[in-house]
Every structure is written in structure tokens, then in C-alpha cells.
Scaffold this active site. Structure first.
Site, short mmCIF file in Angstrom:
data_model
loop_
_atom_site.label_atom_id
_atom_site.label_comp_id
_atom_site.label_asym_id
_atom_site.label_seq_id
_atom_site.Cartn_x
_atom_site.Cartn_y
_atom_site.Cartn_z
N HIS A 122 31.38 47.83 44.09
CA HIS A 122 31.10 46.42 43.79
C HIS A 122 30.30 45.81 44.95
O HIS A 122 30.86 45.30 45.91
CB HIS A 122 32.40 45.65 43.56
CG HIS A 122 32.12 44.26 43.09
ND1 HIS A 122 31.95 43.95 41.77
CD2 HIS A 122 31.95 43.11 43.75
CE1 HIS A 122 31.67 42.68 41.64
NE2 HIS A 122 31.67 42.14 42.84
N LYS A 186 28.54 33.62 34.96
CA LYS A 186 30.00 33.45 35.13
C LYS A 186 30.29 32.56 36.33
O LYS A 186 29.61 32.63 37.35
CB LYS A 186 30.66 34.81 35.33
CG LYS A 186 32.17 34.74 35.54
CD LYS A 186 32.79 36.12 35.49
CE LYS A 186 32.83 36.78 36.85
NZ LYS A 186 33.45 38.10 36.83
N ARG A 188 33.70 31.77 38.67
CA ARG A 188 35.11 32.12 38.86
C ARG A 188 35.82 31.03 39.63
O ARG A 188 35.37 30.61 40.69
CB ARG A 188 35.22 33.46 39.60
CG ARG A 188 36.66 33.91 39.81
CD ARG A 188 36.75 35.29 40.44
NE ARG A 188 36.41 36.39 39.54
CZ ARG A 188 37.21 36.84 38.58
NH1 ARG A 188 38.39 36.29 38.39
NH2 ARG A 188 36.83 37.85 37.82
N GLY A 219 41.01 41.28 32.84
CA GLY A 219 40.38 41.22 31.52
C GLY A 219 39.82 39.84 31.19
O GLY A 219 39.17 39.66 30.15
C1 R5P Z 1 33.40 40.81 39.43
O1 R5P Z 1 32.39 40.19 39.52
C2 R5P Z 1 33.49 42.13 38.71
O2 R5P Z 1 32.23 42.64 38.42
C3 R5P Z 1 34.30 42.00 37.44
O3 R5P Z 1 33.60 41.21 36.50
C4 R5P Z 1 35.63 41.41 37.72
O4 R5P Z 1 36.22 42.05 38.81
C5 R5P Z 1 36.52 41.50 36.51
O5 R5P Z 1 37.75 40.93 36.82
P1 R5P Z 1 38.69 40.38 35.69
O6 R5P Z 1 38.87 41.46 34.67
O7 R5P Z 1 39.97 40.06 36.42
O8 R5P Z 1 38.05 39.15 35.12
#
Ligand code: R5P
Length: 285
Positions: A122, A186, A188, A219
Site C-alpha cells: 500500500h 473516497k 475516509r 469492507g
Molecule cells: C486504502 O486506501 C486501501 O486501499 C483500502 O481501500 C482500504 O484499506 C480498505 O479498507 P476497508 O475495507 O476497511 O474500507
């Protein structure tokens, strides 16, 4: 060359197709780890295979004990093959006083290993493994294996990246499959709260929307992306990820929404249908 599979690496280590031994691991009554190399390592280039999931801290201690022991017993070089390498997402101090874990775990790895091989790390604010490790680092990818899976199993695919970071994998998979891709935006707010947006309409009629991401953990990213995609009535929605962490009931939540989830076997689970051992084998030296 000798491949030594650690406790969370046996499902891949055995398939790499080179001379192989197991690291024997058990625990003392108080929970401390005891490790033992089951083959002679003297004069050899040793590759420890360990993926870091579930008991991540134990996995880390295990490889440190094993790497140091290999060196003490005369190994020529000790490398780490980490199909999934942990702590990569904590790449900055998000809040005052927080540890930049990516950097610290990187430095710890430098200390004990001569090289590291890892799959779809990542990399977000740090753009290259060279910024994380001083030792030789080799970035492998599951995108080719994902593309082959899509070509074999999914009709009329359109590739979707759920956030900006995923564009690197989504665009590469789309190119290999020979289809179009779209990347969503996205935001967060916390581990369990994310918001996903689409800035232009997307034609998914009679198409399979295939969401590609490096990690599925809680997820929530995928669930939010699916809310948007459903508005465009795709025939089916798939989610293919490299690292299926699937904490708590993530897989069940995704299945309830009718999403077909597939991951690679960097972390083994009931949906880890894409094998990465060939991707590793091709790059070992
Ligand atoms: C973060 O940017 C990663 O690429 C994933 O999208 C993330 O870690 C997914 O996490 P979760 O399933 O908790 O949303």
C-alpha cells in the site's frame, strides 16, 4: 537457495517450486515464541516466507527470531518474502503523537534482512518501497493474475477503482484485460466511516462491475462503492482484492449485498482463489 516457510507463509512457500523447509514454531506456556529452522542454512541464500495477518505482532517477532538465527547459523543472505506486508497504511502522523508505523517497521526490517519481496504494497504518500526500506526491495504485483482470472471467469467486465490509491491497480488490470476503467473518489473519516463519490455517470448496462483494490479490511470502502454502482444497474458486481484481511464479519456483509468477492492467497481464506506463488517465483534471485 532455500525457501523457509514461517507459520503464516506455508500456503505459499511450498508452492514457490524451490528447495523448501519449514520454520518450526510453537509457544512456551507464557505465550513467548520458540522457533527452530528445520534444515541447514550454512552458506545458503535463505528466503523466509511470512505473511502478516491475524497475530501480526507474533508474526513480526517470529521472522526476527528466524532471520537472526539464520545469520548466526551461517546463512549467506537472508531475505523476506512477505506476500502481505503490514503497517503500510500508517504512513504519516495522522494525529499529534502518533507513530509513523510504516517507517519504523521498515527500519526494523532493514535491521534483520538483506532484501524484501512484497506484493502490491500500500504505497500512498510514500511512492516507492525505496522510501520505506534501505535494503534491496522488490515490488511484485498480483495484477497479472487478477487479469487472467477476470478473462477466464467474468463476462463484459468494467474495472472500478474505489479510490484514488486503487487507480494504480485498477488501470493496470483494465489494460491487461483490454477493457475500460473508472476510479471513484473516497473520503475516509475513520476506520469504519468512509464516503465514496462518482463525478460522472457510468454506463454499466449488461456489464459486470469489477471493483479492484489492494486491501479489503472492514469492507466499508467496497460497500460504499457498491451503493453508487448499483444505481447504474450492472448485471453483477464483483470485488477482487490482493489482500483479503476481512476483519470481523466483512465477508458476510459483502455477501449480503450480493457482491462476489475474490482475493489472492497472500492472506488465505475461503475466497482466496488467485494464487500468487508464480508471481513470486518469477522474481526471485
Ligand atoms: C486504502 O486506501 C486501501 O486501499 C483500502 O481501500 C482500504 O484499506 C480498505 O479498507 P476497508 O475495507 O476497511 O474500507
Amino acid at each position: 537457495m532455500l525457501i523457509v516457510s514461517c507459520s503464516h507463509g506455508r500456503h505459499i512457500g511450498k508452492k514457490i517450486g524451490k528447495k523448501h523447509a519449514d520454520l518450526i514454531v510453537d509457544k512456551f506456556p507464557d505465550g513467548e515464541l520458540r522457533v527452530r529452522i528445520s534444515a541447514s542454512v550454512k552458506g545458503k541464500k535463505v528466503f523466509l516466507v511470512q505473511s502478516f495477518y491475524k497475530d501480526i505482532s507474533d508474526c513480526i517477532i517470529e521472522v526476527i527470531l528466524a532471520a537472526k538465527t539464520c545469520k548466526e547459523l551461517g546463512a549467506k543472505k537472508v531475505s523476506l518474502i512477505a506476500p502481505y506486508f503490514p503497517y503500510m497504511r500508517q504512513d504519516k502522523r495522522f494525529r499529534t503523537g502518533e507513530a509513523i508505523s510504516q517507517r519504523i517497521i521498515g527500519q526494523l526490517t532493514d535491521e534483520y534482512f538483506d532484501a524484501i519481496y512484497t506484493i502490491d504494497p500500500h504505497l500512498h504518500r510514500t511512492h516507492s518501497l525505496k522510501q520505506v526500506f534501505k535494503i534491496k526491495s522488490v515490488e511484485l504485483s498480483a495484477t497479472k493474475s487478477m487479469a487472467e482470472y477476470i478473462q477466464r471467469k467474468i463476462k463484459n467486465p468494467i474495472i472500478i477503482g474505489p479510490d484514488a490509491e486503487s487507480s494504480q491497480w485498477a488501470e493496470e488490470v483494465a489494460k491487461l484485460v483490454g477493457t475500460a476503467s473508472r476510479v471513484l473518489a473516497k473520503r475516509r473519516y475513520s476506520s469504519y466511516h468512509v464516503e465514496v463519490k462518482l463525478n460522472r455517470e457510468i454506463d454499466l448496462k449488461n456489464k459486470s462491475a469489477v471493483i479492484i483494490d489492494d486491501i479489503v479490511s472492514t469492507g466499508h470502502t467496497i460497500l460504499e462503492a457498491v451503493k453508487i454502482l448499483e444505481k447504474f444497474r450492472p448485471k453483477k458486481i464483483y470485488c477482487i482484492c490482493t489482500h483479503g484481511i476481512f476483519v470481523n464479519d466483512a465477508l458476510e456483509k459483502l455477501a449480503k449485498e450480493g457482491i462476489k468477492v475474490i482475493s489472492t492467497n497472500t492472506i488465505p481464506s475461503k475466497v482466496s482463489k488467485i494464487d500468487v506463488s508464480d508471481a513470486i517465483n518469477e522474481k526471485l534471485n
